[in-house]
Scaffold this active site. Structure first.
Site, mmCIF file in Angstrom:
data_model
loop_
_atom_site.group_PDB
_atom_site.id
_atom_site.type_symbol
_atom_site.label_atom_id
_atom_site.label_comp_id
_atom_site.label_asym_id
_atom_site.label_seq_id
_atom_site.Cartn_x
_atom_site.Cartn_y
_atom_site.Cartn_z
ATOM 1 N N PRO A 2 0.571 -84.298 85.198
ATOM 2 C CG PRO A 2 1.983 -84.736 83.406
ATOM 3 C CD PRO A 2 0.571 -84.404 83.739
ATOM 4 C CG PHE A 3 2.732 -80.328 90.409
ATOM 5 C CD1 PHE A 3 2.000 -79.174 90.205
ATOM 6 C CD2 PHE A 3 3.776 -80.305 91.310
ATOM 7 C CE1 PHE A 3 2.303 -78.012 90.901
ATOM 8 C CE2 PHE A 3 4.084 -79.151 92.017
ATOM 9 C CZ PHE A 3 3.335 -78.000 91.805
#
Length: 77
Positions: A2-3
């Site tokens: 996840p970013f």
């Protein structure tokens, strides 16, 4: 991996940003089962002189003194 990209107007303290990073990471771990080591978060502070809404710079809007007439108009919307 996840970013997460977060933009905030104005500034936040290092402690506030650390809390945001911890909270967002915890949420992704709890809700999506993500590995906390894989969560990447960027916090971008946007100057209120570089951000506008409703036709006004936020810096100008925040600097305007609020009159009783203004407060009444906003509460009736």
């Amino acid at each position: 991996m996840p970013f997460v990209s977060i933009r905030i107007s104005g500034t936040a303290s290092k402690d506030q940003k650390a809390g945001i990073v911890a909270d967002v990471t915890s949420s992704l771990v709890a809700r999506l089962g993500k590995n906390p080591a894989a969560v990447q978060i960027v916090i971008e502070e946007v100057s209120t002189e570089n951000y506008g809404a409703g036709g006004l710079l936020i810096a100008d809007r925040d600097a305007k003194p609020v009159t009783q007439e203004d407060a009444h108009a906003e509460s009736s919307q």
